[in-house]
Design a protein around this motif. Sequence first.
Motif, mmCIF file in Angstrom:
data_model
loop_
_atom_site.group_PDB
_atom_site.id
_atom_site.type_symbol
_atom_site.label_atom_id
_atom_site.label_comp_id
_atom_site.label_asym_id
_atom_site.label_seq_id
_atom_site.Cartn_x
_atom_site.Cartn_y
_atom_site.Cartn_z
ATOM 1 N N ASP A 6 31.467 61.090 90.400
ATOM 2 C CA ASP A 6 31.026 59.978 91.234
ATOM 3 C C ASP A 6 30.494 58.831 90.367
ATOM 4 O O ASP A 6 29.822 59.074 89.357
ATOM 5 C CB ASP A 6 29.908 60.458 92.159
ATOM 6 C CG ASP A 6 30.342 60.450 93.611
ATOM 7 O OD1 ASP A 6 31.545 60.378 93.874
ATOM 8 O OD2 ASP A 6 29.458 60.515 94.490
ATOM 9 N N HIS A 21 14.749 69.737 102.958
ATOM 10 C CA HIS A 21 15.194 68.471 102.360
ATOM 11 C C HIS A 21 14.056 67.452 102.364
ATOM 12 O O HIS A 21 13.868 66.710 101.386
ATOM 13 C CB HIS A 21 16.392 67.934 103.136
ATOM 14 C CG HIS A 21 16.876 66.600 102.641
ATOM 15 N ND1 HIS A 21 17.564 66.446 101.456
ATOM 16 C CD2 HIS A 21 16.746 65.354 103.153
ATOM 17 C CE1 HIS A 21 17.845 65.183 101.271
ATOM 18 N NE2 HIS A 21 17.359 64.494 102.279
ATOM 19 N N TRP A 63 35.111 68.160 100.621
ATOM 20 C CA TRP A 63 34.487 67.037 99.899
ATOM 21 C C TRP A 63 35.394 66.559 98.768
ATOM 22 O O TRP A 63 35.496 65.352 98.524
ATOM 23 C CB TRP A 63 33.133 67.468 99.341
ATOM 24 C CG TRP A 63 32.462 66.417 98.521
ATOM 25 C CD1 TRP A 63 31.669 65.400 98.968
ATOM 26 C CD2 TRP A 63 32.553 66.253 97.093
ATOM 27 N NE1 TRP A 63 31.252 64.626 97.918
ATOM 28 C CE2 TRP A 63 31.771 65.118 96.756
ATOM 29 C CE3 TRP A 63 33.195 66.950 96.088
ATOM 30 C CZ2 TRP A 63 31.641 64.675 95.442
ATOM 31 C CZ3 TRP A 63 33.067 66.506 94.775
ATOM 32 C CH2 TRP A 63 32.304 65.378 94.455
ATOM 33 N N ASP A 81 20.638 66.922 91.785
ATOM 34 C CA ASP A 81 19.623 66.731 92.827
ATOM 35 C C ASP A 81 20.102 67.236 94.186
ATOM 36 O O ASP A 81 19.882 66.594 95.226
ATOM 37 C CB ASP A 81 19.224 65.262 92.933
ATOM 38 C CG ASP A 81 18.496 64.762 91.695
ATOM 39 O OD1 ASP A 81 17.867 65.596 91.011
ATOM 40 O OD2 ASP A 81 18.561 63.550 91.406
ATOM 41 N N GLY A 82 20.812 68.361 94.185
ATOM 42 C CA GLY A 82 21.225 68.987 95.428
ATOM 43 C C GLY A 82 22.462 68.423 96.082
ATOM 44 O O GLY A 82 22.819 68.824 97.192
ATOM 45 N N ARG A 83 23.154 67.496 95.423
ATOM 46 C CA ARG A 83 24.370 66.935 96.023
ATOM 47 C C ARG A 83 25.529 66.996 95.040
ATOM 48 O O ARG A 83 25.342 66.951 93.825
ATOM 49 C CB ARG A 83 24.139 65.491 96.468
ATOM 50 C CG ARG A 83 23.843 64.538 95.331
ATOM 51 C CD ARG A 83 23.434 63.165 95.830
ATOM 52 N NE ARG A 83 23.171 62.260 94.721
ATOM 53 C CZ ARG A 83 24.095 61.471 94.174
ATOM 54 N NH1 ARG A 83 25.329 61.451 94.651
ATOM 55 N NH2 ARG A 83 23.790 60.674 93.157
ATOM 56 N N ALA A 84 26.728 67.113 95.584
ATOM 57 C CA ALA A 84 27.931 67.171 94.762
ATOM 58 C C ALA A 84 28.215 65.796 94.172
ATOM 59 O O ALA A 84 28.205 64.786 94.890
ATOM 60 C CB ALA A 84 29.112 67.646 95.593
ATOM 61 N N VAL A 85 28.456 65.748 92.851
ATOM 62 C CA VAL A 85 28.748 64.472 92.190
ATOM 63 C C VAL A 85 29.998 64.556 91.315
ATOM 64 O O VAL A 85 30.356 63.583 90.658
ATOM 65 C CB VAL A 85 27.556 64.004 91.330
ATOM 66 C CG1 VAL A 85 26.352 63.665 92.195
ATOM 67 C CG2 VAL A 85 27.198 65.046 90.275
ATOM 68 N N ASP A 126 32.774 72.201 100.415
ATOM 69 C CA ASP A 126 32.982 71.540 99.124
ATOM 70 C C ASP A 126 34.451 71.192 98.872
ATOM 71 O O ASP A 126 34.756 70.157 98.269
ATOM 72 C CB ASP A 126 32.464 72.414 97.981
ATOM 73 C CG ASP A 126 30.948 72.353 97.843
ATOM 74 O OD1 ASP A 126 30.374 71.301 98.160
ATOM 75 O OD2 ASP A 126 30.353 73.353 97.421
ATOM 76 N N ARG A 146 36.369 62.745 98.704
ATOM 77 C CA ARG A 146 35.815 61.913 97.633
ATOM 78 C C ARG A 146 36.915 61.350 96.748
ATOM 79 O O ARG A 146 36.849 60.193 96.325
ATOM 80 C CB ARG A 146 34.823 62.733 96.790
ATOM 81 C CG ARG A 146 33.835 61.847 96.057
ATOM 82 C CD ARG A 146 32.903 61.153 97.032
ATOM 83 N NE ARG A 146 32.210 60.032 96.413
ATOM 84 C CZ ARG A 146 32.465 58.754 96.670
ATOM 85 N NH1 ARG A 146 33.410 58.418 97.530
ATOM 86 N NH2 ARG A 146 31.787 57.792 96.081
ATOM 87 N N GLU A 175 26.731 69.457 90.469
ATOM 88 C CA GLU A 175 25.690 69.129 91.440
ATOM 89 C C GLU A 175 24.511 68.471 90.730
ATOM 90 O O GLU A 175 24.090 68.918 89.665
ATOM 91 C CB GLU A 175 25.237 70.404 92.148
ATOM 92 C CG GLU A 175 24.215 70.183 93.239
ATOM 93 C CD GLU A 175 23.832 71.484 93.918
ATOM 94 O OE1 GLU A 175 22.763 72.034 93.568
ATOM 95 O OE2 GLU A 175 24.599 71.960 94.780
ATOM 96 N N THR A 214 12.491 65.623 99.099
ATOM 97 C CA THR A 214 12.596 64.164 99.004
ATOM 98 C C THR A 214 11.229 63.517 98.796
ATOM 99 O O THR A 214 11.051 62.662 97.925
ATOM 100 C CB THR A 214 13.247 63.594 100.270
ATOM 101 O OG1 THR A 214 14.556 64.160 100.425
ATOM 102 C CG2 THR A 214 13.362 62.073 100.178
#
Length: 312
Positions: free
Chosen positions: A235, A131, A162, A209-213, A159, A166, A207, A135
């Motif tokens: 999101d 990571h 999440w 940039d590596g994150r769930a949206v 997930d 969320r 996903e 970054t």
Amino acid sequence: MTVQDIRAFNRFYTNVIGALDYSRHLYAPFTLTESRVLYELAHSPRTDAADLRTELSLDAGYLSRILNRFEQDGLVERAPSERDPRRRQVTLTERGRETAELLAERADESVGALLATVADADRPRLAEALHTVRTILSASDKRRPRPEDVVLREPGPGDLGWIVQRNAALYAAEYDFNADYEGLVARIVADFAEDHDPHLERVWIAELDGRAVGCVMCVRDDAPGTARLRLLLVDPDARGLRIGDQLVAAVVEFARGVGYRDLVLWTNDILGAARRIYQRHGFVLVAEKPHRSFGQDLVGQDWRLDLHGTGE
């Protein structure tokens, strides 16, 4: 840190993942670049050749040769782009999609075998190091995210939790829904996790940039031959990238592909952005009714899409 430090790491890592002999590494007749092209096509169903060239930083002639080979082997089809007739749209055929899925499966197995050699106690350090590299090296890339940067994938560990968290947090913040809504989402997700048919029901995680949206579900409805779209969410900081459209399109394509006749959903009239997405994909409002739920006075709406009709 010197240039030689980075080059030494690159030499080490390319050997670890078998990048120099990728086809033998995955028992497949594709180079690393060809496999990456297939991956991008599998996760971006409406990709123009120009988009691929930009995303992968490939020479136009080199990419053209790869696509020519794929077309000869029946893996892709090319046609004028819907967005710009001067461009060429590239899509995977059924054979191409099966090939991409096989490559992804073998790549997962390869990485899984590599990860199995790492002690459990060292895995958090490794994850944090990876990571950190991403970054720091991406900090200089200030371009805005694009729709093609979004990847739709199956849920991994954590997930489904999440999705519950969320949904609860977002609807509380934006619509002042109470804990009853979190309970509803938790039951929907728990039912899926405990008992679902993977051939007829699916969850997608968007996903970036590596994150769930974002997320959406497709589950069987009580009515025969009918699927139900549930829990569409994007999101706030990832909106404007057509993620909702991508998620709904994935559900429609999946439901139609496995033989459902109808796709239905229930929503509330306050969710204007979501309703516009459903309308763009051919859903028709069939009923609406006022109700008191989640601490709010709402108007519930039932929408339906005939999967054998005109669709989108």
